[in-house]
Design a protein around this motif. Sequence first.
Motif, PDB file in Angstrom:
ATOM      1  N   VAL A  39      -6.603  -0.537   3.011  1.00  0.00           N
ATOM      2  CA  VAL A  39      -6.854   0.558   2.077  1.00  0.00           C
ATOM      3  C   VAL A  39      -5.776   1.632   2.147  1.00  0.00           C
ATOM      4  CG1 VAL A  39      -9.333   0.196   1.903  1.00  0.00           C
ATOM      5  CG2 VAL A  39      -8.435   1.634   3.713  1.00  0.00           C
ATOM      6  N   CYS A  40      -4.987   1.629   3.231  1.00  0.00           N
ATOM      7  CA  CYS A  40      -3.911   2.612   3.360  1.00  0.00           C
ATOM      8  C   CYS A  40      -2.810   2.037   4.244  1.00  0.00           C
ATOM      9  CB  CYS A  40      -4.452   3.914   3.961  1.00  0.00           C
ATOM     10  SG  CYS A  40      -3.206   5.196   4.161  1.00  0.00           S
ATOM     11  N   LYS A  73       0.618   5.149   1.122  1.00  0.00           N
ATOM     12  CA  LYS A  73      -0.031   4.652  -0.088  1.00  0.00           C
ATOM     13  C   LYS A  73      -1.455   4.275   0.265  1.00  0.00           C
ATOM     14  CE  LYS A  73       0.329   1.691  -3.983  1.00  0.00           C
ATOM     15  NZ  LYS A  73       1.234   1.802  -5.080  1.00  0.00           N
ATOM     16  N   SER A  74      -2.406   4.739  -0.535  1.00  0.00           N
ATOM     17  CA  SER A  74      -3.801   4.392  -0.316  1.00  0.00           C
ATOM     18  C   SER A  74      -4.394   3.876  -1.613  1.00  0.00           C
ATOM     19  CB  SER A  74      -4.584   5.594   0.204  1.00  0.00           C
ATOM     20  OG  SER A  74      -4.449   6.678  -0.668  1.00  0.00           O
ATOM     21  N   THR A  75      -5.347   2.954  -1.476  1.00  0.00           N
ATOM     22  CA  THR A  75      -5.917   2.306  -2.650  1.00  0.00           C
ATOM     23  C   THR A  75      -6.909   3.183  -3.399  1.00  0.00           C
ATOM     24  OG1 THR A  75      -5.597   0.162  -1.624  1.00  0.00           O
ATOM     25  CG2 THR A  75      -7.072   0.225  -3.483  1.00  0.00           C
ATOM     26  N   THR A  80      -7.744   6.364  -4.639  1.00  0.00           N
ATOM     27  CA  THR A  80      -7.028   7.644  -4.642  1.00  0.00           C
ATOM     28  C   THR A  80      -7.947   8.834  -4.432  1.00  0.00           C
ATOM     29  OG1 THR A  80      -7.163   7.653  -7.049  1.00  0.00           O
ATOM     30  CG2 THR A  80      -5.112   6.825  -6.058  1.00  0.00           C
ATOM     31  N   GLU A 131      -7.715   9.941  -0.758  1.00  0.00           N
ATOM     32  CA  GLU A 131      -6.337  10.003  -0.264  1.00  0.00           C
ATOM     33  C   GLU A 131      -6.171  11.003   0.873  1.00  0.00           C
ATOM     34  OE1 GLU A 131      -1.809  10.288  -2.029  1.00  0.00           O
ATOM     35  OE2 GLU A 131      -3.524  10.469  -3.384  1.00  0.00           O
ATOM     36  N   PHE A 141      -7.446   9.578   4.115  1.00  0.00           N
ATOM     37  CA  PHE A 141      -6.541   8.603   4.720  1.00  0.00           C
ATOM     38  C   PHE A 141      -5.328   9.289   5.353  1.00  0.00           C
ATOM     39  CE2 PHE A 141      -8.549   5.636   1.552  1.00  0.00           C
ATOM     40  CZ  PHE A 141      -9.310   4.991   2.489  1.00  0.00           C
ATOM     41  N   HIS A 142      -4.835  10.364   4.745  1.00  0.00           N
ATOM     42  CA  HIS A 142      -3.739  11.124   5.352  1.00  0.00           C
ATOM     43  C   HIS A 142      -4.185  11.665   6.709  1.00  0.00           C
ATOM     44  CE1 HIS A 142      -0.547  11.644   2.192  1.00  0.00           C
ATOM     45  NE2 HIS A 142      -1.520  11.106   1.470  1.00  0.00           N
ATOM     46  N   TYR A 170     -13.658   2.046   8.757  1.00  0.00           N
ATOM     47  CA  TYR A 170     -12.294   1.518   8.785  1.00  0.00           C
ATOM     48  C   TYR A 170     -11.855   1.175  10.200  1.00  0.00           C
ATOM     49  CZ  TYR A 170     -12.438   3.828   4.272  1.00  0.00           C
ATOM     50  OH  TYR A 170     -12.807   4.225   3.021  1.00  0.00           O
TER      51      TYR A 170
END
Length: 139
Positions: free
Chosen positions: A3-4, A18-20, A22, A25, A28-29, A67
């Motif tokens: 996913v990222c 890049k993450s799926t 959005t 996002e 994920f950062h 995750y």
Amino acid sequence: MAVCIAVIAKENYPLYIKSTPTENELKFHYTVHTSLDVVDEKISAMGKALVDQRELYLGLLYPTEDYKVYGYVTNSKVKFVMVVDSSNTALRDNEIRSMFRKLHNSYTDVICNPFYNPGDQIQSRAFDNMVTSMMVQVC
């Protein structure tokens, strides 16, 4: 599914993320940023032990409820972080390794470009397409 995917410079700033989904996002950062402490811890532990220095794959950094976060470090201390959906139980460790190898090869192609300045954000369309195909392929 992945996913990222993130590429982090030696000085711990992102070169590419890049993450799926959005809408998540920022989450994920944050996940990638928090995993850097675990990456540094594993790198320093590998330095103290007489481990094979050619082993670049760090393995599972930490799992969360949703995750799993995996890590990889190059010889030049550039870090690759991959966040994978925990519901995908079919994804094995050797498949994660091959994905990191593919990512490393593509990163090497970007670095070898004479118009790329080391340390700049990665804006290569070929690299972005490869990452996108990796994220879709694993689904």
